[in-house]
Design a protein around this motif. Structure first.
Motif, PDB file in Angstrom:
ATOM      1  N   ASN A  11       0.594  -1.175   0.172  1.00 13.62           N
ATOM      2  CA  ASN A  11      -0.338  -0.343  -0.221  1.00 13.62           C
ATOM      3  C   ASN A  11       0.161   1.134   0.434  1.00 13.62           C
ATOM      4  O   ASN A  11       0.666   2.165   1.297  1.00 13.62           O
ATOM      5  CB  ASN A  11      -0.938   0.366   0.766  1.00 13.62           C
ATOM      6  CG  ASN A  11      -1.958   1.236   1.100  1.00 13.62           C
ATOM      7  OD1 ASN A  11      -2.445   1.148  -0.040  1.00 13.62           O
ATOM      8  ND2 ASN A  11      -2.465   1.772   2.144  1.00 13.62           N
ATOM      9  N   LEU A  12       2.045   1.315  -0.758  1.00 17.19           N
ATOM     10  CA  LEU A  12       2.777   2.062  -1.077  1.00 17.19           C
ATOM     11  C   LEU A  12       2.743   3.197  -2.351  1.00 17.19           C
ATOM     12  O   LEU A  12       1.692   2.877  -3.184  1.00 17.19           O
ATOM     13  CB  LEU A  12       4.126   1.436  -1.336  1.00 17.19           C
ATOM     14  CG  LEU A  12       4.756   0.970  -0.197  1.00 17.19           C
ATOM     15  CD1 LEU A  12       6.400   0.815  -0.996  1.00 17.19           C
ATOM     16  CD2 LEU A  12       4.847   2.026   1.179  1.00 17.19           C
ATOM     17  N   ASP A  13       3.167   4.511  -2.593  1.00 18.57           N
ATOM     18  CA  ASP A  13       2.820   5.742  -3.201  1.00 18.57           C
ATOM     19  C   ASP A  13       3.213   5.138  -4.647  1.00 18.57           C
ATOM     20  O   ASP A  13       4.210   4.350  -4.313  1.00 18.57           O
ATOM     21  CB  ASP A  13       2.976   6.739  -2.925  1.00 18.57           C
ATOM     22  CG  ASP A  13       2.553   8.183  -3.813  1.00 18.57           C
ATOM     23  OD1 ASP A  13       1.298   7.884  -4.566  1.00 18.57           O
ATOM     24  OD2 ASP A  13       3.685   8.849  -3.737  1.00 18.57           O
ATOM     25  N   ASN A  14       2.292   5.158  -5.145  1.00 18.81           N
ATOM     26  CA  ASN A  14       3.123   4.906  -7.065  1.00 18.81           C
ATOM     27  C   ASN A  14       5.024   5.560  -7.311  1.00 18.81           C
ATOM     28  O   ASN A  14       5.154   4.402  -8.174  1.00 18.81           O
ATOM     29  CB  ASN A  14       2.550   5.011  -8.309  1.00 18.81           C
ATOM     30  CG  ASN A  14       2.209   7.051  -7.667  1.00 18.81           C
ATOM     31  OD1 ASN A  14       2.729   7.146  -7.672  1.00 18.81           O
ATOM     32  ND2 ASN A  14       1.629   6.858  -9.768  1.00 18.81           N
ATOM     33  N   ARG A  15       5.213   6.169  -6.392  1.00 20.95           N
ATOM     34  CA  ARG A  15       6.148   6.385  -6.833  1.00 20.95           C
ATOM     35  C   ARG A  15       7.237   6.699  -5.548  1.00 20.95           C
ATOM     36  O   ARG A  15       8.537   6.667  -5.599  1.00 20.95           O
ATOM     37  CB  ARG A  15       6.831   8.171  -7.076  1.00 20.95           C
ATOM     38  CG  ARG A  15       5.638   8.425  -8.473  1.00 20.95           C
ATOM     39  CD  ARG A  15       5.911  10.390  -8.591  1.00 20.95           C
ATOM     40  NE  ARG A  15       7.448  10.643  -8.627  1.00 20.95           N
ATOM     41  CZ  ARG A  15       8.011  10.673  -9.667  1.00 20.95           C
ATOM     42  NH1 ARG A  15       7.718  10.037 -10.751  1.00 20.95           N
ATOM     43  NH2 ARG A  15       8.945  11.525 -10.225  1.00 20.95           N
ATOM     44  N   SER A  16       7.410   5.221  -4.739  1.00 23.33           N
ATOM     45  CA  SER A  16       8.043   4.871  -3.508  1.00 23.33           C
ATOM     46  C   SER A  16       9.428   3.951  -3.891  1.00 23.33           C
ATOM     47  O   SER A  16       8.747   3.306  -5.114  1.00 23.33           O
ATOM     48  CB  SER A  16       6.968   3.930  -2.558  1.00 23.33           C
ATOM     49  OG  SER A  16       6.489   5.057  -2.012  1.00 23.33           O
ATOM     50  N   HIS A  17      10.530   4.820  -3.053  1.00 16.64           N
ATOM     51  CA  HIS A  17      11.611   3.267  -4.228  1.00 16.64           C
ATOM     52  C   HIS A  17      10.756   2.207  -2.741  1.00 16.64           C
ATOM     53  O   HIS A  17      11.112   2.279  -2.441  1.00 16.64           O
ATOM     54  CB  HIS A  17      12.686   3.736  -3.075  1.00 16.64           C
ATOM     55  CG  HIS A  17      13.956   3.035  -3.037  1.00 16.64           C
ATOM     56  ND1 HIS A  17      14.453   3.184  -4.416  1.00 16.64           N
ATOM     57  CD2 HIS A  17      14.190   2.050  -2.307  1.00 16.64           C
ATOM     58  CE1 HIS A  17      15.405   2.547  -4.123  1.00 16.64           C
ATOM     59  NE2 HIS A  17      15.652   1.990  -3.009  1.00 16.64           N
ATOM     60  N   ILE A  18      11.433   1.057  -3.842  1.00  8.45           N
ATOM     61  CA  ILE A  18      11.083  -0.165  -4.165  1.00  8.45           C
ATOM     62  C   ILE A  18      12.683  -0.658  -3.448  1.00  8.45           C
ATOM     63  O   ILE A  18      13.993  -0.571  -4.391  1.00  8.45           O
ATOM     64  CB  ILE A  18      11.139  -1.007  -4.505  1.00  8.45           C
ATOM     65  CG1 ILE A  18       9.268  -0.647  -4.541  1.00  8.45           C
ATOM     66  CG2 ILE A  18      10.781  -2.607  -4.487  1.00  8.45           C
ATOM     67  CD1 ILE A  18       8.247  -0.732  -3.402  1.00  8.45           C
ATOM     68  N   GLY A  19      12.847  -1.163  -2.359  1.00  5.28           N
ATOM     69  CA  GLY A  19      14.450  -1.482  -2.064  1.00  5.28           C
ATOM     70  C   GLY A  19      14.919  -3.139  -1.406  1.00  5.28           C
ATOM     71  O   GLY A  19      13.723  -3.492  -1.197  1.00  5.28           O
ATOM     72  N   ASN A  20      15.176  -3.461  -0.514  1.00  8.94           N
ATOM     73  CA  ASN A  20      15.422  -4.805  -0.075  1.00  8.94           C
ATOM     74  C   ASN A  20      15.103  -4.731   1.339  1.00  8.94           C
ATOM     75  O   ASN A  20      14.544  -6.052   1.545  1.00  8.94           O
ATOM     76  CB  ASN A  20      17.517  -5.407   0.922  1.00  8.94           C
ATOM     77  CG  ASN A  20      17.889  -5.725  -0.712  1.00  8.94           C
ATOM     78  OD1 ASN A  20      17.389  -5.480  -1.967  1.00  8.94           O
ATOM     79  ND2 ASN A  20      19.106  -5.622  -0.255  1.00  8.94           N
ATOM     80  N   LYS A  21      14.514  -3.639   1.942  1.00  8.77           N
ATOM     81  CA  LYS A  21      13.553  -3.694   3.030  1.00  8.77           C
ATOM     82  C   LYS A  21      12.064  -4.124   2.199  1.00  8.77           C
ATOM     83  O   LYS A  21      11.711  -4.887   2.875  1.00  8.77           O
ATOM     84  CB  LYS A  21      13.910  -2.331   3.748  1.00  8.77           C
ATOM     85  CG  LYS A  21      12.880  -2.300   5.019  1.00  8.77           C
ATOM     86  CD  LYS A  21      13.003  -1.219   5.678  1.00  8.77           C
ATOM     87  CE  LYS A  21      12.097  -0.343   5.001  1.00  8.77           C
ATOM     88  NZ  LYS A  21      11.913   1.167   6.138  1.00  8.77           N
ATOM     89  N   GLU A  22      12.035  -3.016   1.706  1.00  6.49           N
ATOM     90  CA  GLU A  22       9.887  -3.770   0.677  1.00  6.49           C
ATOM     91  C   GLU A  22      10.343  -5.265   0.690  1.00  6.49           C
ATOM     92  O   GLU A  22       9.332  -5.798   0.230  1.00  6.49           O
ATOM     93  CB  GLU A  22       9.847  -2.566  -0.023  1.00  6.49           C
ATOM     94  CG  GLU A  22       9.753  -1.166   0.110  1.00  6.49           C
ATOM     95  CD  GLU A  22      10.724  -0.410   0.655  1.00  6.49           C
ATOM     96  OE1 GLU A  22      10.587   0.590   1.378  1.00  6.49           O
ATOM     97  OE2 GLU A  22      11.529  -0.601   0.350  1.00  6.49           O
ATOM     98  N   LEU A  23      11.603  -5.687   0.140  1.00  3.24           N
ATOM     99  CA  LEU A  23      11.498  -6.686  -0.696  1.00  3.24           C
ATOM    100  C   LEU A  23      11.607  -7.635   0.382  1.00  3.24           C
ATOM    101  O   LEU A  23      10.863  -8.758  -0.139  1.00  3.24           O
ATOM    102  CB  LEU A  23      12.601  -6.587  -1.968  1.00  3.24           C
ATOM    103  CG  LEU A  23      13.273  -6.389  -3.291  1.00  3.24           C
ATOM    104  CD1 LEU A  23      14.330  -6.255  -4.226  1.00  3.24           C
ATOM    105  CD2 LEU A  23      11.845  -7.134  -4.307  1.00  3.24           C
ATOM    106  N   ALA A  24      12.531  -7.731   1.516  1.00  2.00           N
ATOM    107  CA  ALA A  24      11.561  -8.816   2.313  1.00  2.00           C
ATOM    108  C   ALA A  24      10.508  -8.749   2.979  1.00  2.00           C
ATOM    109  O   ALA A  24       9.937  -9.894   3.654  1.00  2.00           O
ATOM    110  CB  ALA A  24      13.091  -8.916   3.355  1.00  2.00           C
ATOM    111  N   LYS A  25      10.192  -7.664   3.261  1.00  2.00           N
ATOM    112  CA  LYS A  25       8.618  -7.729   3.736  1.00  2.00           C
ATOM    113  C   LYS A  25       7.863  -7.676   2.967  1.00  2.00           C
ATOM    114  O   LYS A  25       7.065  -9.253   3.437  1.00  2.00           O
ATOM    115  CB  LYS A  25       8.008  -6.422   3.823  1.00  2.00           C
ATOM    116  CG  LYS A  25       8.692  -4.992   4.804  1.00  2.00           C
ATOM    117  CD  LYS A  25       7.625  -4.811   5.060  1.00  2.00           C
ATOM    118  CE  LYS A  25       8.498  -3.349   5.941  1.00  2.00           C
ATOM    119  NZ  LYS A  25       7.792  -2.498   5.789  1.00  2.00           N
TER     120      LYS A  25
END
Length: 135
Positions: A11-25
């Motif tokens: 449920n992030l904004d369409n311009r939010s950065h996707i990093g390893n933290k988000e990938l791990a979640k």
């Protein structure tokens, strides 16, 4: 596409950065890591002789050749062809030979896949934490 799915799931904004933290979640690997995971999943089947013959025909263990002296650390490695081609065989053997011996010694396919996934996540975390690597 993967980033869009992760943004939707978290449920992030369409311009939010996707990093390893988000990938791990979300439990996702980056695409190159996922490709490596799938390749090595086939290699463990080849190693355990549960794959079709046409896949295993080009894979030769280093200890099967009588002309080579093999150390114990390289017993579970495959012979890498001298010609560097962009084929499944070459890249899969290269990825397999670069794995740690602890992971290569696992016989059970499900345990291997779990350990491999954790290893790939840790490798991705190391790459992401290095400030000198740019994408």
């Amino acid at each position: 596409m993967q980033n869009k799915i992760i943004r939707f799931m978290l449920n992030l904004d369409n311009r939010s950065h996707i990093g390893n933290k988000e990938l791990a979640k979300t439990g996702f690997l980056k695409v190159p890591g996922r490709v490596k995971q799938l390749k090595l999943g086939h290699v463990i089947k080849i190693k355990n002789n549960t794959s079709p013959y046409y896949l295993s025909a080009n894979f030769q263990n280093l200890n099967e050749s009588k002309d080579r002296i093999v150390t114990r650390s390289k017993v579970s490695n495959f012979y890498k062809p001298r010609v560097c081609t962009n084929t499944f065989v070459y890249s899969a053997i290269n990825d397999w030979n670069n794995l740690s011996s602890k992971i290569k010694e696992i016989k059970n396919e499900n345990t291997f896949k779990d350990k491999l996934r954790k290893y790939l996540f840790s490798e991705a975390e190391k790459d992401y934490s290095n400030p000198f690597i740019y994408y």
